[in-house]
Every structure is written in C-alpha cells, then in structure tokens.
Design a protein around this motif. Structure first.
Motif, PDB file in Angstrom:
ATOM      1  N   ASP A 109       0.836  -1.202   0.000  1.00 49.85           N
ATOM      2  CA  ASP A 109       0.000   0.000   0.000  1.00 49.85           C
ATOM      3  C   ASP A 109       0.875   1.256   0.000  1.00 49.85           C
ATOM      4  OD1 ASP A 109      -3.044   0.887   1.127  1.00 49.85           O
ATOM      5  OD2 ASP A 109      -1.374   2.258   1.562  1.00 49.85           O
ATOM      6  N   PRO A 110       0.649   2.173  -0.944  1.00 46.38           N
ATOM      7  CA  PRO A 110       1.515   3.359  -1.040  1.00 46.38           C
ATOM      8  C   PRO A 110       1.457   4.260   0.199  1.00 46.38           C
ATOM      9  CG  PRO A 110      -0.288   3.451  -2.665  1.00 46.38           C
ATOM     10  CD  PRO A 110      -0.323   2.097  -2.044  1.00 46.38           C
TER      11      PRO A 110
ATOM     12  N   VAL B 275       3.937   6.005   5.385  1.00 50.29           N
ATOM     13  CA  VAL B 275       3.960   5.939   6.855  1.00 50.29           C
ATOM     14  C   VAL B 275       5.307   5.391   7.311  1.00 50.29           C
ATOM     15  CG1 VAL B 275       2.968   4.792   8.880  1.00 50.29           C
ATOM     16  CG2 VAL B 275       1.451   5.704   7.105  1.00 50.29           C
ATOM     17  N   LEU B 276       5.773   4.310   6.660  1.00 54.46           N
ATOM     18  CA  LEU B 276       7.047   3.706   7.064  1.00 54.46           C
ATOM     19  C   LEU B 276       8.209   4.689   6.853  1.00 54.46           C
ATOM     20  CD1 LEU B 276       8.590   1.286   8.158  1.00 54.46           C
ATOM     21  CD2 LEU B 276       8.773   0.414   5.828  1.00 54.46           C
TER      22      LEU B 276
ATOM     23  N   ALA C 185       0.939   8.349  16.203  1.00 52.03           N
ATOM     24  CA  ALA C 185      -0.073   8.358  15.138  1.00 52.03           C
ATOM     25  C   ALA C 185      -0.560   9.792  14.914  1.00 52.03           C
ATOM     26  CB  ALA C 185      -1.229   7.445  15.515  1.00 52.03           C
ATOM     27  N   THR C 186      -0.725  10.531  15.998  1.00 47.98           N
ATOM     28  CA  THR C 186      -1.217  11.915  15.887  1.00 47.98           C
ATOM     29  C   THR C 186      -0.246  12.770  15.088  1.00 47.98           C
ATOM     30  OG1 THR C 186      -2.204  11.601  18.067  1.00 47.98           O
ATOM     31  CG2 THR C 186      -2.091  13.867  17.247  1.00 47.98           C
ATOM     32  N   GLU C 187       1.058  12.594  15.364  1.00 47.55           N
ATOM     33  CA  GLU C 187       2.062  13.360  14.614  1.00 47.55           C
ATOM     34  C   GLU C 187       2.041  12.981  13.130  1.00 47.55           C
ATOM     35  OE1 GLU C 187       5.253  13.919  18.319  1.00 47.55           O
ATOM     36  OE2 GLU C 187       5.422  12.225  16.953  1.00 47.55           O
TER      37      GLU C 187
ATOM     38  N   LYS D 238      -4.147   1.958  11.779  1.00 50.78           N
ATOM     39  CA  LYS D 238      -4.250   0.679  11.067  1.00 50.78           C
ATOM     40  C   LYS D 238      -2.960   0.368  10.293  1.00 50.78           C
ATOM     41  CE  LYS D 238      -8.109  -1.480   8.924  1.00 50.78           C
ATOM     42  NZ  LYS D 238      -9.297  -1.378   8.066  1.00 50.78           N
ATOM     43  N   HIS D 239      -2.452   1.399   9.606  1.00 48.88           N
ATOM     44  CA  HIS D 239      -1.195   1.213   8.861  1.00 48.88           C
ATOM     45  C   HIS D 239      -0.045   0.869   9.814  1.00 48.88           C
ATOM     46  CE1 HIS D 239      -2.810   2.218   5.012  1.00 48.88           C
ATOM     47  NE2 HIS D 239      -3.082   3.478   5.313  1.00 48.88           N
TER      48      HIS D 239
END
Lengths: 118, 159
Positions: free
Chosen positions: A20-21, A26-27, A40-42, A56-57
C-alpha cells in the motif's frame, strides 16, 4: 510450483505490508523519526488520512516486523525496525527470485528440446 | 540465528534422464543457472578439458557476481548438491540441493533447496575452505605427478 518456507511467509507479510503506497509513506516517516519514534497523531499531520487509518497502517507495519510500538507515558510511539529482518528478507527475496528464473529457464530449455529417439 | 531456506520446485514434462543430462553437467549448470560456470582445471592433464562434475570439484560461477562453488554430491539421476559463496565472503556460504524425482517416467520434478545458515557457515567455514583446498591440491597434484611421470618416462616402461 512454489512451496514457500516459514521465513518466506514472513517475507510475504513484509511485501503485503508494503503493497500500500500510503503505508510505505507511513514507514518512510516512521523511519525518518529515528530512535525518538513518532505517534499516530504526529503522522496524521503529515498525511492526508484519518488517525484511524494511520493507526491501522502502523499496526500492519508492526505485524510485519517493520515497526515497533513503545508506550511512553500516555503516548504510543512507533519506531522502524528494519535491521536483521531486512537482511533476511532481502536474501529470501533475491534467492527465491533467482531460483524461479533458473527453474523456469531449465523447464523451457528441456521441454523445447526434441525428444531422444527411443 | 535461524537458518534461512528457500525452496522451489518445478515439474518438467520430460523423462528424468534427459532432465538430469541437461542440468548436471558443467555446461548445463551454466545454462540453467544463468551465468558462466567453470570448474578449476586439472593442470598438466586435463588442460582445456572439462574436469567433470564430481563431488569435491571446485569452480567459479559468475552471474551478477562471482561465487566460489564446491560440489558436495553428485548422485546421477537423483541429487546434485553444492555449496557456494560470494568471492571473499565465505561467511555468506549457502548450500544448494537439487533433487530429481519422477512418478510416472514422463514427467520429472526438480526441487531446489537453498539454505543460508550464518551460524553453520561460520562454523563450517574451515571445513568448506579445507574441502576447497583439498580438492585444489588434488587437482593440482594428480596433474603435476602425471605430467612428471610422462616427462620422466617418455617411452612407456612396458614397450
């Protein structure tokens, strides 16, 4: 034709996670955050997706061994963990792809040869 | 460290002897492995000749990189095993086993297992290199001794 070993299945999990792009993005951000990690918020601030989607990611990346969660106070911070898994996965991917190509070459070569007279 | 294993297999619609003949020669290996494969020559005797794929034979395989190859086992029609490692990096040695089986004679299954065991590679490095050295010496000395014997007795003793 293909019988994956246990480690190959873990390689599959990595590929699944990286298919998933947005997850790759995210990574990248998690990796860029270094040892401090990122919440996650950042991440939501940098990505055009909901916090729920980011979580989720992150969970998918963690399940594939590419990220690790760490609780600091009330925050859940994520760090990238590419190290040894990266090496192992790279070896499995390279070796697997090489044998796929070699066996395919062998099959084509042998099946195209005229049969020996009997 | 857990060993890493890659397993692949293919079924070929050709009888086992033909598949073995195509894959288990120096030229055959080069062809299907997709690179240049050369066994170390047997100096003095087999110069320019293929010394043959036998257990203990040592050679080089080169595709996108150069690898040392030690043939471990050649069981005609059944099994070919070798160990290889990138030039200068014996710690990265991995072992390859190619096995042929057939159910009905018309089709042959070729199964390949490559195992990278960092712990075993380190532990086995001495053994691997010793094998290579012994094989190198074996090639070298059998050739040299025969060449020497030829020079010493140009006329066969039984003539």
């Amino acid at each position: 034709v293909i019988r994956p070993s246990a480690r190959e299945r873990s390689a599959d999990a990595v590929f699944g996670a990286l298919a998933d792009p947005t997850r790759r993005q995210v990574l990248r951000l998690v990796t860029a955050s270094g040892d401090d990690g990122i919440t996650a918020t950042e991440l939501v601030a940098d990505l055009a997706v909901s916090r729920q989607a980011v979580v989720k990611h992150l969970q998918a990346l963690a399940a594939a061994g590419l990220a690790a969660a760490e609780r600091r106070g009330r925050e859940q911070r994520y760090r990238a963990t590419p190290g040894p898994l990266g090496d192992a996965v790279a070896w499995l991917v390279d070796a697997g792809a090489a044998w796929d190509a070699r066996l395919d070459r062998l099959k084509r070569h042998v099946e195209q040869r005229p049969s020996r007279p009997t | 460290v857990e060993p890493l294993t890659v397993t692949r297999s293919v079924t070929i619609a050709t009888d086992l002897d033909q598949v073995w003949g195509a894959l288990a020669t120096t030229g055959g290996l080069a062809g299907w492995l997709g690179g240049a494969f050369e066994l170390d020559p047997d100096p003095g005797v087999n110069v320019g000749l293929d010394p043959g794929l036998t257990a203990g034979a040592v050679g080089w395989f080169t595709d996108d990189r150069r690898r040392r190859v030690v043939v471990r086992e050649v069981r005609p029609g059944a099994r070919l095993a070798f160990t290889w490692w990138p030039e200068g990096d014996a710690d990265a040695a991995s072992s390859v086993v190619v096995e042929l089986t057939t159910d009905d004679g018309d089709a042959t299954r070729v199964a390949v297992t490559e195992t990278l065991d960092p712990a075993a590679a380190r532990g086995g490095r001495v053994a691997l290199l010793a094998d290579a050295t012994v094989a190198d010496l074996g090639h070298g000395w059998s050739g040299r001794l025969e060449a020497l014997a030829e020079r010493l007795s140009p006329v066969p003793a039984w003539a």
